[in-house]
Design a protein around this motif. Structure first.
Motif, PDB file in Angstrom:
ATOM      1  N   PRO A 207       0.842  -1.062  -0.097  1.00 24.41           N
ATOM      2  CA  PRO A 207      -0.026  -0.043  -0.117  1.00 24.41           C
ATOM      3  C   PRO A 207       0.573   1.158  -0.091  1.00 24.41           C
ATOM      4  O   PRO A 207       0.173   2.285  -0.513  1.00 24.41           O
ATOM      5  CB  PRO A 207      -0.895  -0.399   1.378  1.00 24.41           C
ATOM      6  CG  PRO A 207      -0.174  -1.158   2.263  1.00 24.41           C
ATOM      7  CD  PRO A 207       0.658  -2.043   1.136  1.00 24.41           C
TER       8      PRO A 207
ATOM      9  N   ARG B  31      -6.064   8.569 -15.568  1.00 26.40           N
ATOM     10  CA  ARG B  31      -7.397   8.513 -16.233  1.00 26.40           C
ATOM     11  C   ARG B  31      -7.399   8.844 -17.759  1.00 26.40           C
ATOM     12  O   ARG B  31      -7.877   8.094 -18.640  1.00 26.40           O
ATOM     13  CB  ARG B  31      -8.274   9.339 -15.715  1.00 26.40           C
ATOM     14  CG  ARG B  31     -10.043   9.355 -16.318  1.00 26.40           C
ATOM     15  CD  ARG B  31     -10.988   9.659 -15.513  1.00 26.40           C
ATOM     16  NE  ARG B  31     -10.524  11.202 -15.311  1.00 26.40           N
ATOM     17  CZ  ARG B  31     -10.496  11.654 -14.066  1.00 26.40           C
ATOM     18  NH1 ARG B  31     -10.246  10.902 -13.115  1.00 26.40           N
ATOM     19  NH2 ARG B  31     -10.178  12.948 -14.107  1.00 26.40           N
TER      20      ARG B  31
ATOM     21  N   ARG C  13     -10.384   5.190 -13.663  1.00 18.85           N
ATOM     22  CA  ARG C  13      -9.660   5.797 -12.600  1.00 18.85           C
ATOM     23  C   ARG C  13      -8.547   5.051 -11.692  1.00 18.85           C
ATOM     24  O   ARG C  13      -8.698   3.744 -11.832  1.00 18.85           O
ATOM     25  CB  ARG C  13     -10.701   6.266 -11.363  1.00 18.85           C
ATOM     26  CG  ARG C  13     -12.004   6.993 -11.973  1.00 18.85           C
ATOM     27  CD  ARG C  13     -12.703   7.587 -10.558  1.00 18.85           C
ATOM     28  NE  ARG C  13     -12.946   6.421  -9.830  1.00 18.85           N
ATOM     29  CZ  ARG C  13     -13.044   6.679  -8.575  1.00 18.85           C
ATOM     30  NH1 ARG C  13     -13.025   7.857  -8.101  1.00 18.85           N
ATOM     31  NH2 ARG C  13     -13.517   5.410  -7.968  1.00 18.85           N
ATOM     32  N   PHE C  14      -7.620   5.648 -11.202  1.00 18.98           N
ATOM     33  CA  PHE C  14      -6.392   4.819 -10.783  1.00 18.98           C
ATOM     34  C   PHE C  14      -6.971   3.871  -9.543  1.00 18.98           C
ATOM     35  O   PHE C  14      -6.683   2.725  -9.505  1.00 18.98           O
ATOM     36  CB  PHE C  14      -5.397   5.989  -9.971  1.00 18.98           C
ATOM     37  CG  PHE C  14      -4.416   5.321  -9.097  1.00 18.98           C
ATOM     38  CD1 PHE C  14      -3.647   4.344  -9.580  1.00 18.98           C
ATOM     39  CD2 PHE C  14      -4.640   5.607  -7.566  1.00 18.98           C
ATOM     40  CE1 PHE C  14      -2.454   3.798  -8.716  1.00 18.98           C
ATOM     41  CE2 PHE C  14      -3.583   5.067  -6.875  1.00 18.98           C
ATOM     42  CZ  PHE C  14      -2.664   4.369  -7.213  1.00 18.98           C
ATOM     43  N   GLN C  15      -7.822   4.262  -8.670  1.00 17.09           N
ATOM     44  CA  GLN C  15      -8.208   3.468  -7.612  1.00 17.09           C
ATOM     45  C   GLN C  15      -9.156   2.357  -8.132  1.00 17.09           C
ATOM     46  O   GLN C  15      -8.934   1.251  -7.575  1.00 17.09           O
ATOM     47  CB  GLN C  15      -9.369   4.429  -6.786  1.00 17.09           C
ATOM     48  CG  GLN C  15      -8.658   5.293  -6.070  1.00 17.09           C
ATOM     49  CD  GLN C  15      -8.569   6.682  -6.730  1.00 17.09           C
ATOM     50  OE1 GLN C  15      -8.782   6.811  -7.900  1.00 17.09           O
ATOM     51  NE2 GLN C  15      -8.295   7.710  -6.085  1.00 17.09           N
ATOM     52  N   ASP C  16      -9.897   2.532  -9.098  1.00 18.53           N
ATOM     53  CA  ASP C  16     -10.547   1.454  -9.739  1.00 18.53           C
ATOM     54  C   ASP C  16      -9.486   0.396 -10.526  1.00 18.53           C
ATOM     55  O   ASP C  16      -9.865  -0.812 -10.470  1.00 18.53           O
ATOM     56  CB  ASP C  16     -11.566   1.858 -10.775  1.00 18.53           C
ATOM     57  CG  ASP C  16     -12.679   2.735 -10.481  1.00 18.53           C
ATOM     58  OD1 ASP C  16     -13.103   2.632  -9.135  1.00 18.53           O
ATOM     59  OD2 ASP C  16     -13.295   3.658 -11.152  1.00 18.53           O
ATOM     60  N   TYR C  17      -8.686   0.689 -10.968  1.00 21.71           N
ATOM     61  CA  TYR C  17      -7.477   0.091 -11.747  1.00 21.71           C
ATOM     62  C   TYR C  17      -6.883  -0.921 -10.621  1.00 21.71           C
ATOM     63  O   TYR C  17      -6.662  -2.173 -10.593  1.00 21.71           O
ATOM     64  CB  TYR C  17      -6.533   0.784 -12.236  1.00 21.71           C
ATOM     65  CG  TYR C  17      -5.374  -0.105 -13.119  1.00 21.71           C
ATOM     66  CD1 TYR C  17      -5.626  -0.661 -14.343  1.00 21.71           C
ATOM     67  CD2 TYR C  17      -4.152  -0.243 -12.432  1.00 21.71           C
ATOM     68  CE1 TYR C  17      -4.621  -1.325 -14.897  1.00 21.71           C
ATOM     69  CE2 TYR C  17      -3.248  -1.150 -12.976  1.00 21.71           C
ATOM     70  CZ  TYR C  17      -3.263  -1.701 -14.226  1.00 21.71           C
ATOM     71  OH  TYR C  17      -2.388  -2.452 -14.784  1.00 21.71           O
ATOM     72  N   VAL C  18      -6.609  -0.182  -9.530  1.00 22.92           N
ATOM     73  CA  VAL C  18      -5.757  -0.930  -8.404  1.00 22.92           C
ATOM     74  C   VAL C  18      -7.009  -2.057  -7.724  1.00 22.92           C
ATOM     75  O   VAL C  18      -6.519  -3.301  -7.503  1.00 22.92           O
ATOM     76  CB  VAL C  18      -5.457   0.114  -7.302  1.00 22.92           C
ATOM     77  CG1 VAL C  18      -4.842  -1.044  -6.167  1.00 22.92           C
ATOM     78  CG2 VAL C  18      -3.992   0.837  -7.903  1.00 22.92           C
ATOM     79  N   LEU C  19      -8.097  -1.364  -7.498  1.00 22.19           N
ATOM     80  CA  LEU C  19      -8.987  -2.574  -6.977  1.00 22.19           C
ATOM     81  C   LEU C  19      -9.535  -3.682  -7.758  1.00 22.19           C
ATOM     82  O   LEU C  19      -9.242  -4.769  -7.330  1.00 22.19           O
ATOM     83  CB  LEU C  19     -10.364  -1.730  -6.563  1.00 22.19           C
ATOM     84  CG  LEU C  19     -11.710  -2.554  -6.307  1.00 22.19           C
ATOM     85  CD1 LEU C  19     -11.294  -3.341  -5.164  1.00 22.19           C
ATOM     86  CD2 LEU C  19     -12.915  -1.632  -6.070  1.00 22.19           C
TER      87      LEU C  19
ATOM     88  N   SER D 112      -4.201  11.777 -10.725  1.00 23.70           N
ATOM     89  CA  SER D 112      -5.182  11.130 -11.197  1.00 23.70           C
ATOM     90  C   SER D 112      -5.625  11.439 -12.303  1.00 23.70           C
ATOM     91  O   SER D 112      -6.316  10.538 -13.368  1.00 23.70           O
ATOM     92  CB  SER D 112      -6.594  11.576 -10.196  1.00 23.70           C
ATOM     93  OG  SER D 112      -6.030  10.995  -8.869  1.00 23.70           O
TER      94      SER D 112
ATOM     95  N   SER E 193       0.458   4.494  -3.114  1.00 27.00           N
ATOM     96  CA  SER E 193       0.023   5.756  -2.564  1.00 27.00           C
ATOM     97  C   SER E 193       0.274   6.717  -3.771  1.00 27.00           C
ATOM     98  O   SER E 193       1.272   6.701  -4.631  1.00 27.00           O
ATOM     99  CB  SER E 193       0.533   6.085  -1.318  1.00 27.00           C
ATOM    100  OG  SER E 193       1.934   6.463  -1.621  1.00 27.00           O
ATOM    101  N   VAL E 194      -0.774   7.601  -4.056  1.00 30.64           N
ATOM    102  CA  VAL E 194      -0.532   8.631  -4.957  1.00 30.64           C
ATOM    103  C   VAL E 194       0.759   9.516  -4.748  1.00 30.64           C
ATOM    104  O   VAL E 194       1.590   9.902  -5.572  1.00 30.64           O
ATOM    105  CB  VAL E 194      -1.469   9.529  -4.817  1.00 30.64           C
ATOM    106  CG1 VAL E 194      -1.256  10.918  -5.905  1.00 30.64           C
ATOM    107  CG2 VAL E 194      -2.957   8.857  -5.492  1.00 30.64           C
TER     108      VAL E 194
END
Length: 280
Positions: free
Chosen positions: A190, A214, A220-226, A210, A194-195
């Motif tokens: 993690p 995109r 989105r970055f968060q969606d890619y990681v998830l 971000s 982090s950004v």
């Protein structure tokens, strides 16, 4: 099966007719076809194999070879401890634990032959020849040589899996390609995801990061990681017997309920449903 190290085992075997083999307590198994011809079947899907073919097997139960021509196999069985950050081995494999998670999460275990690049296949054969030589020699240094050679073997596999994940997609920004690779191979760290850390490492303004991600990836970055983590969770549910709670915590989810909610949102099925499907 000749156990030559606490974290992996090597076997060379020849079959005229396939016989079931004990494959307990392994993370996955690498199979290299030394010579012969036939079909490789995993979960009732058949794919042809021939000399120099290579397959990556999870702990799937529905697995066999239909042998048309007598076949010699090289089996390399990886135990789970091989990739643990706290392994007792003399080589630091902490970075490889995340890389193997990437392979397990993105390699289709029903796709048969996994190395498409002809140059990579030649290079892989050279490395496997080293492993075979050390397997036959069996001196005091053989396990160490094999252990280090396997790092290069897995690097080539990882590169080919990455190419398949991209599906021929190209990126104009080489820095973004490096960024995606870094995320994939550090998906369980993690701090490195982090950004702030990524912005500093790849020289992108933190306030612009971000938008930069995109614009290049269309998500989105968060969606890619998830989604990357969920693919790993899906693979572990299918191909390992790890408790779902352990999988959830290892991937950074609050608990198994949190992981199940995310899995249902993205794949329409929870972890237990995915695992039960593989046991039918």
């Amino acid at each position: 099966m000749d156990i030559i190290h606490e974290t992996f085992a090597i076997e060379i075997a020849e079959y005229d007719e396939w016989q079931d083999r004990s494959r307990k307590n392994n993370f996955f198994e690498l199979v290299y076809i030394l010579d012969g011809k036939g079909f490789h079947s995993v979960n009732y899907v058949d794919y042809p194999y021939e000399e120099n073919g290579i397959f990556l097997l999870p702990t799937a139960k529905c697995h066999k070879y239909v042998i048309e021509k007598p076949t010699r196999f090289l089996f390399v069985r990886f135990m789970g401890s091989y990739f643990l950050p706290n392994s007792n081995g003399t080589v630091d494999y902490s970075n490889w634990f995340s890389r193997l998670n990437f392979i397990m999460g993105n390699h289709s275990h029903l796709s048969g032959e996994m190395i498409d690049d002809p140059d990579d296949k030649k290079q892989l054969k050279r490395l496997l020849d080293v492993i075979i030589y050390e397997y036959n020699r069996k001196d005091i240094c053989s396990a160490f040589v094999i252990q280090n050679t396997l790092v290069s073997v897995l690097a080539i596999i990882c590169r080919n899996v990455q190419q398949k994940v991209w599906g021929g997609r190209t990126f104009n920004d080489e820095k973004f390609v490096d960024l995606l690779n870094f995320i994939s191979f550090n998906i369980l760290d993690p701090e490195k995801l982090s950004v702030k850390y990524l912005s500093n490492k790849f020289h992108v303004s933190e306030t612009y990061f971000s938008e930069y991600f995109r614009r290049n990836s269309s998500e989105r970055f968060q969606d890619y990681v998830l989604k990357s983590k969920l693919r790993i969770a899906q693979s572990r549910a299918k191909y390992t017997d790890n408790p779902i709670q352990d999988i959830a915590l290892d991937l950074g989810f609050t608990d198994s309920s949190h992981l199940n909610r995310m899995m249902k949102n993205h794949f329409g099925k929870g972890m237990r449903e995915i695992r039960k499907e593989m046991k039918k």
